[in-house]
Design a protein around this motif. Structure first.
Motif, PDB file in Angstrom:
ATOM      1  N   GLN A  51       0.822  -1.225   0.000  1.00 52.39           N
ATOM      2  CA  GLN A  51       0.000   0.000   0.000  1.00 52.39           C
ATOM      3  C   GLN A  51       0.851   1.269   0.000  1.00 52.39           C
ATOM      4  O   GLN A  51       0.355   2.344  -0.338  1.00 52.39           O
ATOM      5  CB  GLN A  51      -0.944   0.014   1.201  1.00 52.39           C
ATOM      6  CG  GLN A  51      -2.062  -1.007   1.087  1.00 52.39           C
ATOM      7  CD  GLN A  51      -2.976  -0.937   2.286  1.00 52.39           C
ATOM      8  OE1 GLN A  51      -2.681  -1.520   3.325  1.00 52.39           O
ATOM      9  NE2 GLN A  51      -4.066  -0.213   2.164  1.00 52.39           N
ATOM     10  N   CYS A  93     -10.635   0.354   3.698  1.00 50.87           N
ATOM     11  CA  CYS A  93      -9.217   0.162   3.415  1.00 50.87           C
ATOM     12  C   CYS A  93      -8.616   1.537   3.157  1.00 50.87           C
ATOM     13  O   CYS A  93      -9.253   2.365   2.509  1.00 50.87           O
ATOM     14  CB  CYS A  93      -9.088  -0.726   2.181  1.00 50.87           C
ATOM     15  SG  CYS A  93      -7.404  -0.962   1.597  1.00 50.87           S
ATOM     16  N   LEU A  94      -7.405   1.772   3.651  1.00 47.59           N
ATOM     17  CA  LEU A  94      -6.788   3.094   3.442  1.00 47.59           C
ATOM     18  C   LEU A  94      -6.535   3.381   1.959  1.00 47.59           C
ATOM     19  O   LEU A  94      -6.403   4.547   1.581  1.00 47.59           O
ATOM     20  CB  LEU A  94      -5.489   3.213   4.243  1.00 47.59           C
ATOM     21  CG  LEU A  94      -5.648   3.290   5.772  1.00 47.59           C
ATOM     22  CD1 LEU A  94      -4.289   3.380   6.447  1.00 47.59           C
ATOM     23  CD2 LEU A  94      -6.543   4.443   6.208  1.00 47.59           C
ATOM     24  N   HIS A 137      -7.553  -9.308   5.836  1.00 47.51           N
ATOM     25  CA  HIS A 137      -7.514  -8.156   4.928  1.00 47.51           C
ATOM     26  C   HIS A 137      -6.069  -7.805   4.542  1.00 47.51           C
ATOM     27  O   HIS A 137      -5.751  -7.650   3.362  1.00 47.51           O
ATOM     28  CB  HIS A 137      -8.207  -6.970   5.622  1.00 47.51           C
ATOM     29  CG  HIS A 137      -8.217  -5.704   4.828  1.00 47.51           C
ATOM     30  ND1 HIS A 137      -9.386  -5.069   4.475  1.00 47.51           N
ATOM     31  CD2 HIS A 137      -7.210  -4.931   4.331  1.00 47.51           C
ATOM     32  CE1 HIS A 137      -9.088  -3.982   3.773  1.00 47.51           C
ATOM     33  NE2 HIS A 137      -7.778  -3.864   3.688  1.00 47.51           N
ATOM     34  N   GLU A 138      -5.201  -7.716   5.552  1.00 47.50           N
ATOM     35  CA  GLU A 138      -3.815  -7.309   5.282  1.00 47.50           C
ATOM     36  C   GLU A 138      -3.050  -8.418   4.567  1.00 47.50           C
ATOM     37  O   GLU A 138      -2.241  -8.146   3.681  1.00 47.50           O
ATOM     38  CB  GLU A 138      -3.097  -6.915   6.573  1.00 47.50           C
ATOM     39  CG  GLU A 138      -3.718  -5.750   7.332  1.00 47.50           C
ATOM     40  CD  GLU A 138      -4.017  -4.527   6.486  1.00 47.50           C
ATOM     41  OE1 GLU A 138      -3.300  -4.292   5.487  1.00 47.50           O
ATOM     42  OE2 GLU A 138      -4.984  -3.811   6.800  1.00 47.50           O
ATOM     43  N   HIS A 141      -3.534  -8.262   0.891  1.00 41.77           N
ATOM     44  CA  HIS A 141      -2.755  -7.220   0.189  1.00 41.77           C
ATOM     45  C   HIS A 141      -1.433  -7.791  -0.339  1.00 41.77           C
ATOM     46  O   HIS A 141      -0.946  -7.361  -1.381  1.00 41.77           O
ATOM     47  CB  HIS A 141      -2.443  -6.050   1.126  1.00 41.77           C
ATOM     48  CG  HIS A 141      -3.524  -5.013   1.190  1.00 41.77           C
ATOM     49  ND1 HIS A 141      -3.944  -4.322   0.083  1.00 41.77           N
ATOM     50  CD2 HIS A 141      -4.264  -4.541   2.229  1.00 41.77           C
ATOM     51  CE1 HIS A 141      -4.904  -3.465   0.440  1.00 41.77           C
ATOM     52  NE2 HIS A 141      -5.119  -3.584   1.731  1.00 41.77           N
TER      53      HIS A 141
HETATM   54 ZN    ZN Z   1      -6.457  -2.531   2.865  1.00 46.91          ZN
END
Ligand code: ZN
Length: 187
Positions: A51, A93-94, A137-138, A141
């Motif tokens: 990210q 999510c950022l 979630h992470e 990524h």
């Molecule tokens: Zn995320």
């Protein structure tokens, strides 16, 4: 120590799988510090290295709530070794500023990873807790998978994405997980 730019949905790096970390070097400890600095500045629960444009298998989580204070956690080369149960909950999510939608997740996960000192550990997160969901979630990524790939309803998700000027759901990437679907039937 630095707050880094968070890549937004649509940027290619978010869809690329990340590389294993061979050694928890100074470069990695600095990456972890940047992840924390960036995550806290943006009020996130978790942040993964891709990210901020770094395709290494590293993410950080701080899933503290008012009810349950938890320590900040670092996961290097994580593997989800057990998963069970099923839950639907809202996620954001950022990399998708302000956009939240319902996603399907496992309720319980066990993760194996290496910590900031290079020491392996195993952690269990249960009952569809914020931590259990953040780990999934992470982890995704690092595989180039995004939370909208787990959306409950593609059209609802598209409506939200459009509202925040983000590209639509990538229909080819939507995940059909027969094991998770079976858990929904059992629950
Ligand atoms: Zn995320």
């Amino acid at each position: 120590m630095a707050v880094r730019k968070v890549l937004k949905y649509g940027e290619k790096t978010l869809r690329e799988p990340s590389k294993e970390v061979h050694k928890v070097s100074k470069k990695i400890t600095e990456l972890v510090q940047d992840l924390f600095d960036t995550m806290y500045t943006k009020n996130g629960v978790g942040l993964a290295a891709p990210q901020i444009g770094v395709n290494y298998r590293v993410f950080v989580i701080d899933a503290s709530t008012e009810k349950e204070p938890l320590s900040p956690m670092v996961f290097i080369n994580p593997k989800i070794i057990k998963k069970s149960g099923a839950i639907i909950a809202q996620e954001g999510c950022l990399s998708f500023p302000e956009a939240f939608t319902d996603v399907k997740r496992y309720k319980n996960v066990t993760v194996k990873a290496v910590d900031i000192h290079g020491k392996p550990f195993v952690m269990e997160a249960k009952d569809g807790s914020l931590l259990a969901r953040a780990i999934q979630h992470e982890f995704d990524h690092l595989e180039g998978i995004l939370f909208i790939d787990h959306c409950v309803n593609r059209f609802d998700a598209d409506t939200v994405l459009k509202k925040f000027n983000l590209p639509p759901v990538d229909a080819d990437k939507i995940i059909d997980d027969p094991i998770l679907e079976a858990e929904f039937k059992n629950d």
